[in-house]
Write an enzyme that holds these catalytic residues in place. Structure first.
Site, PDB file in Angstrom:
ATOM      1  N   LYS A 199       0.834  -1.209   0.000  1.00  0.00           N
ATOM      2  CA  LYS A 199       0.000   0.000   0.000  1.00  0.00           C
ATOM      3  C   LYS A 199       0.866   1.256   0.000  1.00  0.00           C
ATOM      4  O   LYS A 199       0.596   2.205  -0.750  1.00  0.00           O
ATOM      5  CB  LYS A 199      -0.961  -0.025   1.200  1.00  0.00           C
ATOM      6  CG  LYS A 199      -2.014  -1.124   1.073  1.00  0.00           C
ATOM      7  CD  LYS A 199      -2.811  -1.364   2.339  1.00  0.00           C
ATOM      8  CE  LYS A 199      -3.653  -2.636   2.183  1.00  0.00           C
ATOM      9  NZ  LYS A 199      -4.475  -2.939   3.361  1.00  0.00           N
ATOM     10  N   GLN A 228      -4.623  -1.792   9.573  1.00  0.00           N
ATOM     11  CA  GLN A 228      -4.394  -3.079   8.919  1.00  0.00           C
ATOM     12  C   GLN A 228      -4.949  -4.221   9.767  1.00  0.00           C
ATOM     13  O   GLN A 228      -4.664  -4.319  10.957  1.00  0.00           O
ATOM     14  CB  GLN A 228      -2.887  -3.283   8.677  1.00  0.00           C
ATOM     15  CG  GLN A 228      -2.542  -4.568   7.942  1.00  0.00           C
ATOM     16  CD  GLN A 228      -3.122  -4.617   6.528  1.00  0.00           C
ATOM     17  OE1 GLN A 228      -3.050  -3.639   5.783  1.00  0.00           O
ATOM     18  NE2 GLN A 228      -3.698  -5.745   6.151  1.00  0.00           N
ATOM     19  N   ASP A 266     -11.124   2.445   4.007  1.00  0.00           N
ATOM     20  CA  ASP A 266     -11.396   1.010   3.876  1.00  0.00           C
ATOM     21  C   ASP A 266     -12.901   0.729   3.822  1.00  0.00           C
ATOM     22  O   ASP A 266     -13.316  -0.383   3.500  1.00  0.00           O
ATOM     23  CB  ASP A 266     -10.779   0.225   5.048  1.00  0.00           C
ATOM     24  CG  ASP A 266      -9.482  -0.489   4.675  1.00  0.00           C
ATOM     25  OD1 ASP A 266      -9.245  -0.686   3.470  1.00  0.00           O
ATOM     26  OD2 ASP A 266      -8.719  -0.855   5.589  1.00  0.00           O
TER      27      ASP A 266
HETATM   28  C1  BQF Z   1      -1.727 -10.312  -5.880  1.00  0.00           C
HETATM   29  C2  BQF Z   1      -5.768  -9.233   2.794  1.00  0.00           C
HETATM   30  C3  BQF Z   1      -6.643 -11.181   3.893  1.00  0.00           C
HETATM   31  C4  BQF Z   1      -6.586 -10.546   5.116  1.00  0.00           C
HETATM   32  C5  BQF Z   1      -6.142  -9.248   5.211  1.00  0.00           C
HETATM   33  C6  BQF Z   1      -1.685  -8.166  -4.620  1.00  0.00           C
HETATM   34  C7  BQF Z   1      -2.448  -8.035  -2.331  1.00  0.00           C
HETATM   35  C8  BQF Z   1      -2.688  -9.398  -2.366  1.00  0.00           C
HETATM   36  C9  BQF Z   1      -2.456 -10.139  -3.505  1.00  0.00           C
HETATM   37  C10 BQF Z   1      -2.727  -7.223  -1.129  1.00  0.00           C
HETATM   38  C11 BQF Z   1      -5.305  -8.499   1.621  1.00  0.00           C
HETATM   39  C12 BQF Z   1      -5.309  -9.108   0.263  1.00  0.00           C
HETATM   40  C13 BQF Z   1      -4.806  -7.220   1.781  1.00  0.00           C
HETATM   41  C14 BQF Z   1      -1.941  -9.526  -4.622  1.00  0.00           C
HETATM   42  C15 BQF Z   1      -4.238  -6.411   0.642  1.00  0.00           C
HETATM   43  C16 BQF Z   1      -5.043  -8.113  -0.847  1.00  0.00           C
HETATM   44  O1  BQF Z   1      -0.875  -9.945  -6.706  1.00  0.00           O
HETATM   45  O2  BQF Z   1      -2.438 -11.294  -6.079  1.00  0.00           O
HETATM   46  C17 BQF Z   1      -1.938  -7.422  -3.483  1.00  0.00           C
HETATM   47  O3  BQF Z   1      -1.837  -6.514  -0.704  1.00  0.00           O
HETATM   48  N1  BQF Z   1      -3.962  -7.248  -0.493  1.00  0.00           N
HETATM   49  C18 BQF Z   1      -4.824  -6.646   3.084  1.00  0.00           C
HETATM   50  O4  BQF Z   1      -4.406  -5.512   3.289  1.00  0.00           O
HETATM   51  O5  BQF Z   1      -5.291  -7.327   4.130  1.00  0.00           O
HETATM   52  C19 BQF Z   1      -5.735  -8.600   4.047  1.00  0.00           C
HETATM   53  C20 BQF Z   1      -6.231 -10.526   2.735  1.00  0.00           C
END
Ligand code: BQF
Length: 292
Positions: A52, A96, A119
């Protein structure tokens, strides 16, 4: 089969946002500013927050990472959130997830001011979404809607089966796709761990959103030929052939399902990158509402 390339579309969206930021700066204004709070050092969470911050840099946003130790108390975290709510230099911020066990997630999300809740997790914003009012849409469902729209995937009158009822993905996804909006107008069924005869439902689905968090759960036998498959899963599965010791698995058995699907999102490079792009989009929106 058409691959729904979230990596490409997210790059397009980030380029659009970068252009908007260039215009903002030309007018002599400060850049949009996103802050992120992370508590503890969960490996996956640190990766997500890092992605991010990096995305902010790419589009020309300012970003602030607030890195708190795992033992941070609920009271201390609430104080940090109140400070961010009051900070006029910050357009929006995220906390987060997941948070450590000793912190009440609900209580924390409710402390984020709805105008800075990029969010879209605050009850006010979830309520606004459910009532078709303008708001911050939670980034993952927003990203999926955007992906469907940009690929012009037909959704009107289609039967969507959402597997998973989480507050962050399944629930909002089911609401958005049932609404009269781009990539919406669908008939939605929401399935979960207590659903009986899930296969009967998925075999009738025109669109399946797999958001249950079980690696490779959705198999080809459960899918109608030509169906649209959205894979929201991202589980770290141990894999000794990989340098880092794990691989990222989706909720869909891509190998078999991709041969039968009309459209499908890959993992990685599908829904995940869209989530990041839509968080930036929400921050730009917050900047427009709060600072200009
Ligand atoms: C990709 C998330 C579960 C729990 C908390 C790119 C992300 C993921 C995959 C990413 C996620 C999932 C995020 C890919 C943010 C998505 O290339 O496939 C980016 O950074 N995500 C999060 O902040 O908290 C989570 C999943």
């Amino acid at each position: 089969m058409i691959l729904l390339d979230g990596k490409q579309i997210s790059a397009d969206i980030k380029a659009e946002i970068a252009l908007a930021v260039t215009e903002i700066k030309k007018e002599g204004k400060r850049a949009p500013h996103l802050a992120a709070v992370i508590v503890g050092n969960n490996g996956a969470s640190m990766t997500y927050v890092g992605a991010k911050v990096k995305a902010c840099e790419l589009v020309g946003f300012s970003s602030t990472l607030i890195d708190l130790p795992a033992q941070t108390t609920e009271v201390e975290l609430l104080a940090k959130i109140h400070a961010l709510n009051d900070n006029l230099e910050i357009d929006g911020f995220i906390v987060q997830l997941p948070l450590p066990e000793h912190i009440d997630e609900q209580k924390i999300l409710m402390a984020v001011h709805p105008d800075k809740d990029v969010d879209g997790f605050h009850p006010t914003n979830v309520g606004r979404m459910a009532l078709d009012l303008p708001t911050f849409l939670s980034a993952t469902p927003y990203g999926i809607m955007e992906l469907l729209e940009r690929y012009k995937v037909p959704t009107s009158g289609k039967h969507v089966v959402v597997i998973g009822r989480s507050h962050i993905v399944g629930r909002p996804m089911s609401i958005l796709m049932s609404q009269k909006r781009p990539a919406g107008d669908s008939t939605v069924t929401i399935a979960h761990s207590r659903t009986t005869n899930l296969e009967k439902l998925t075999l009738e689905a025109d669109i399946i959103v797999a958001a249950l968090g079980i690696p490779e759960f959705l198999k080809a036998e459960m899918v109608k030929p030509g169906a649209v498959i959205i894979d929201v899963g991202i589980t770290r599965v141990p894999d000794e052939t990989k340098k880092r010791g794990y691989r990222i698995a989706g909720d869909v058995d891509f190998e078999s399902v991709s041969k039968k699907a009309g459209y499908i999102t890959p993992v990685p490079g599908g829904v995940g990158p869209m989530t990041i792009a839509m968080l930036l989009k929400n921050t730009l929106l917050a900047f427009g509402r709060n600072a200009s």
